[in-house]
Design a protein around this motif. Sequence first.
Motif, PDB file in Angstrom:
ATOM      1  N   UNK A 127       0.963  -1.864  -0.236  1.00 39.02           N
ATOM      2  CA  UNK A 127       0.600   0.000  -0.213  1.00 39.02           C
ATOM      3  C   UNK A 127       0.689   1.635   0.096  1.00 39.02           C
TER       4      UNK A 127
ATOM      5  N   UNK B 145       3.150   1.968  -1.564  1.00 38.50           N
ATOM      6  CA  UNK B 145       4.203   1.276  -2.649  1.00 38.50           C
ATOM      7  C   UNK B 145       4.442   3.106  -3.705  1.00 38.50           C
ATOM      8  N   UNK B 146       3.322   3.960  -4.160  1.00 37.36           N
ATOM      9  CA  UNK B 146       4.521   4.324  -4.687  1.00 37.36           C
ATOM     10  C   UNK B 146       4.914   5.893  -3.644  1.00 37.36           C
TER      11      UNK B 146
ATOM     12  N   UNK C 112       6.769   0.188 -10.589  1.00 33.31           N
ATOM     13  CA  UNK C 112       5.321   0.170  -9.190  1.00 33.31           C
ATOM     14  C   UNK C 112       4.406  -1.030  -9.155  1.00 33.31           C
ATOM     15  N   UNK C 113       4.283  -2.155  -8.496  1.00 33.01           N
ATOM     16  CA  UNK C 113       2.838  -2.908  -8.860  1.00 33.01           C
ATOM     17  C   UNK C 113       2.188  -3.322  -7.639  1.00 33.01           C
ATOM     18  N   UNK C 114       0.993  -3.382  -7.989  1.00 32.01           N
ATOM     19  CA  UNK C 114       0.089  -3.797  -7.061  1.00 32.01           C
ATOM     20  C   UNK C 114       0.535  -5.011  -5.833  1.00 32.01           C
TER      21      UNK C 114
ATOM     22  N   UNK D  64     -14.343  21.921  -0.557  1.00 35.55           N
ATOM     23  CA  UNK D  64     -15.304  22.275   0.391  1.00 35.55           C
ATOM     24  C   UNK D  64     -15.066  20.490   0.873  1.00 35.55           C
ATOM     25  N   UNK D  65     -14.277  19.866  -0.036  1.00 34.40           N
ATOM     26  CA  UNK D  65     -12.895  18.397   0.041  1.00 34.40           C
ATOM     27  C   UNK D  65     -12.207  18.228   1.325  1.00 34.40           C
ATOM     28  N   UNK D  66     -11.505  19.527   1.564  1.00 38.62           N
ATOM     29  CA  UNK D  66     -10.340  19.405   2.552  1.00 38.62           C
ATOM     30  C   UNK D  66      -9.335  18.568   2.486  1.00 38.62           C
ATOM     31  N   UNK D  67      -8.608  17.793   1.459  1.00 37.90           N
ATOM     32  CA  UNK D  67      -7.890  17.417   1.078  1.00 37.90           C
ATOM     33  C   UNK D  67      -6.896  17.701   2.285  1.00 37.90           C
ATOM     34  N   UNK D  68      -5.756  16.718   2.278  1.00 31.42           N
ATOM     35  CA  UNK D  68      -5.429  16.800   3.312  1.00 31.42           C
ATOM     36  C   UNK D  68      -4.157  16.317   2.255  1.00 31.42           C
TER      37      UNK D  68
ATOM     38  N   UNK E 119      -7.471  15.306  -4.276  1.00 31.96           N
ATOM     39  CA  UNK E 119      -8.266  14.675  -5.007  1.00 31.96           C
ATOM     40  C   UNK E 119      -8.338  15.440  -6.954  1.00 31.96           C
ATOM     41  N   UNK E 120      -8.167  16.750  -7.047  1.00 31.87           N
ATOM     42  CA  UNK E 120      -8.436  17.816  -7.962  1.00 31.87           C
ATOM     43  C   UNK E 120      -6.818  17.481  -8.977  1.00 31.87           C
TER      44      UNK E 120
ATOM     45  N   UNK F 135      -0.130  18.471  -9.367  1.00 31.55           N
ATOM     46  CA  UNK F 135       0.347  19.295 -11.259  1.00 31.55           C
ATOM     47  C   UNK F 135       1.178  19.981 -10.849  1.00 31.55           C
TER      48      UNK F 135
ATOM     49  N   UNK G  80     -18.826  15.973  -1.824  1.00 29.15           N
ATOM     50  CA  UNK G  80     -17.452  16.234  -1.593  1.00 29.15           C
ATOM     51  C   UNK G  80     -17.738  14.982  -0.255  1.00 29.15           C
ATOM     52  N   UNK G  81     -17.012  14.872   1.051  1.00 29.56           N
ATOM     53  CA  UNK G  81     -16.525  14.504   2.406  1.00 29.56           C
ATOM     54  C   UNK G  81     -17.413  15.096   3.166  1.00 29.56           C
ATOM     55  N   UNK G  82     -17.555  17.123   2.919  1.00 27.89           N
ATOM     56  CA  UNK G  82     -18.811  17.359   4.107  1.00 27.89           C
ATOM     57  C   UNK G  82     -19.654  17.086   3.905  1.00 27.89           C
TER      58      UNK G  82
ATOM     59  N   UNK H 299     -13.174  19.183 -15.255  1.00 29.62           N
ATOM     60  CA  UNK H 299     -13.454  20.159 -13.917  1.00 29.62           C
ATOM     61  C   UNK H 299     -14.227  21.609 -14.705  1.00 29.62           C
TER      62      UNK H 299
ATOM     63  N   UNK I  24      -6.319   3.909  -1.341  1.00 32.00           N
ATOM     64  CA  UNK I  24      -5.534   2.722  -1.782  1.00 32.00           C
ATOM     65  C   UNK I  24      -5.536   1.627  -2.050  1.00 32.00           C
TER      66      UNK I  24
ATOM     67  N   UNK J  69      -5.825  -0.128  -5.902  1.00 33.28           N
ATOM     68  CA  UNK J  69      -4.987  -1.775  -5.647  1.00 33.28           C
ATOM     69  C   UNK J  69      -5.986  -3.007  -6.654  1.00 33.28           C
TER      70      UNK J  69
ATOM     71  N   UNK K  46      -5.964  -1.942 -10.588  1.00 31.07           N
ATOM     72  CA  UNK K  46      -4.844  -1.767 -11.022  1.00 31.07           C
ATOM     73  C   UNK K  46      -4.257  -3.547 -11.521  1.00 31.07           C
TER      74      UNK K  46
END
Lengths: 326, 369
Positions: free
Chosen positions: A66, A68-69, A80-82, A289-293, A310-311, A316, B33-35, B169, B340, B344, B347
Amino acid sequence: MQEFYLGVDVGSVSTNIVLMDKDNNIVSKKYLRTQGRPINILQKGLKEIKNEINNFEIKGVGTTGSGRHLANIILGADIVKNEITSHAVAAINYVPNVRTVLEIGGQDSKIIVLKDGIVTDFAMNTVCAAGTGSFLDRQASRLGIAIQDFGALALKAKNPVRIAGRCAVFAESDMIHKQQLGHNQEDIVRGLCQALVRNYLNNIGKGKDILAPIVFQGGVAANKGIKEAFVEALDTEIYVPKHHEVMGAIGAAILAKEEIKEKRTTSFKGIDIAENEYNVKGFECNDCSNMCEVIEIYSDGKVIARYSDKCGKWTNSLNSENQKLA
Amino acid sequence: MKLTFPHMGNTFISAKALMEDLGNEVITPPKCSKKTLEIGTKYSPETICLPLKINIGNYIESIEKGADTILITGSCGPCRFGFYSLVEQEILRDLGYDVEIITLDPPDGKPMELVKRIMKAANTKNLYKIVKNIVRGAKVLQAADELTDLANKIRPVAINGVEVDIIMDAFHSMIELVYGVDETLELIEDTKLKIGKVKTDEKKVPLKIGIVGEIYTIIEPFANLYVERKLGHLGVHIDKSLTPSKWVKHHLLPGPFGSKEEKEKWEAAKPYLSTLVGGHGRETIGSSVLYAKANYDGIIQILPLTCMPEIVAESILPTIQNDYNIPIMTLIVDEMTGEAGYLTRLEAFVDLLHRKKEEKNIAGVLPRS
């Protein structure tokens, strides 16, 4: 100078590293607890290998698991393989005509069905960890048994106790109840092994044709009690490979070897990365609102990777910065 | 009246345009979204299927933006979806929200009641105007689904598939800024042109995977953790067995003898499942058979945890897998946002299909150009 291939499997419970020669012999293997610090543990493993063996060159690197990246970012992997593909490749290496691979690790378990050396079907546990190593670990410590002795103890049992294996919570309360009734420890332990196998076959193995030859691998394969329970339930012989606990890493190393045949030169950043300083920083992106960590990995003060958005905006932006630099 | 509706793939695009043309004020719920999920999980029964939880999240977020009327479709109840409108009404009432829910289905088989409800939602009694606009709305839905299909087709062969995501998007955030059917159609056409300009690599030969399963989790990208994007980036061209425009064809605008495509699916499912098992269970079986016959490389079934019709279908799929020698994988989605393990599986499945295809090509059984 000897030439080796490096296989790395960063899992949730253990991080495994193997050093393999060109004939697929394992020269060195490390089975380390990840303990939520994959980067440090990876570096520690590399350091140990470096101190153990002199004068060698890494021809290729493969990562799996899990993490691997993440491992790829740190090491510079050629492939890189599953986990599924890696485990299957490793099993084929030991038993070329293998039809079924049973794999039970710390947090997940899987079944892989093969035909003529090709994966034809597979399944992984979904939301429940009842049939995995962590569950056994926890029950062993509740019973006051070292996990290493668990299997041998199970084999001593004469009257295994039936324990509900459907859910870890139910199994635990069932087990406590049986303890209170006065059943002896080996019978309970054997019962637990059978419960785990029952759970595995009903959940993961549901609807799959489990045909021999069968290979049993993953950390839990060390447990003789579980192996016996599988033999009983499936009524056939089960093969546990010598390096069963690091099969994912072996698969990654084999895949790296194949990749290098075409690619020629490795992207490996060198064994000395064990000495580098890595820092992980995270921030919460509040742009939507996704508030990605978002996670950032720094090496010597420079951002080398950014992910978990997410985006893809942050991931990028780093790529384009790199492109501009190049 | 400030109208809103739950998210369900592309439906919001046409519902918004249609209702705006009829002169309604429309509040689009914020993108899932998560919210959204957090709100929905908090106020929904624990054991209910995922779509209801996301619906509730959508409603509350829309109400916070000012919505006072919710428009949803019903299905007269071949699965729990039939109870959605009533349960959702109760939940919102318990929370103290004073909103009206208009359900578009004929209660007790009374078609006139449905017409009355449509008139209410449309804010007019002019039937000609309503029908004309519904036809226009269906056109938007069709165009939006075509756009999604185009994106799914280009993504696996693009030199940089992320470009397609960026365009899509941007399209989704632009929807808020256009008004009515004409502007929406124009935006869709513009976006199609943009996607057509993404550079592709002719050497890339995508795998083909058919997506079957429960309709909501197939068409709402948030619910299936953006499976079409993930597979696209893995070099897979996907086809969805159910889309909003197909649903409209099946349920709202069927010909005199019902939808042709649906009939075909039932016919294909017959050797395995000859009767209705609720939801789209029978269609899942039928679509799988049709994909297998059309030489697809693999099939993925997606369902929300506890979805009974799809569980029935899941238990039949291994037989189809054997009969047609086509790999089928089932993915169950619930409240998890950790991706994740999901990635997996995808993939590994794609790896499996590649190896299988190579074998086939070598054996010359199924040469592909």
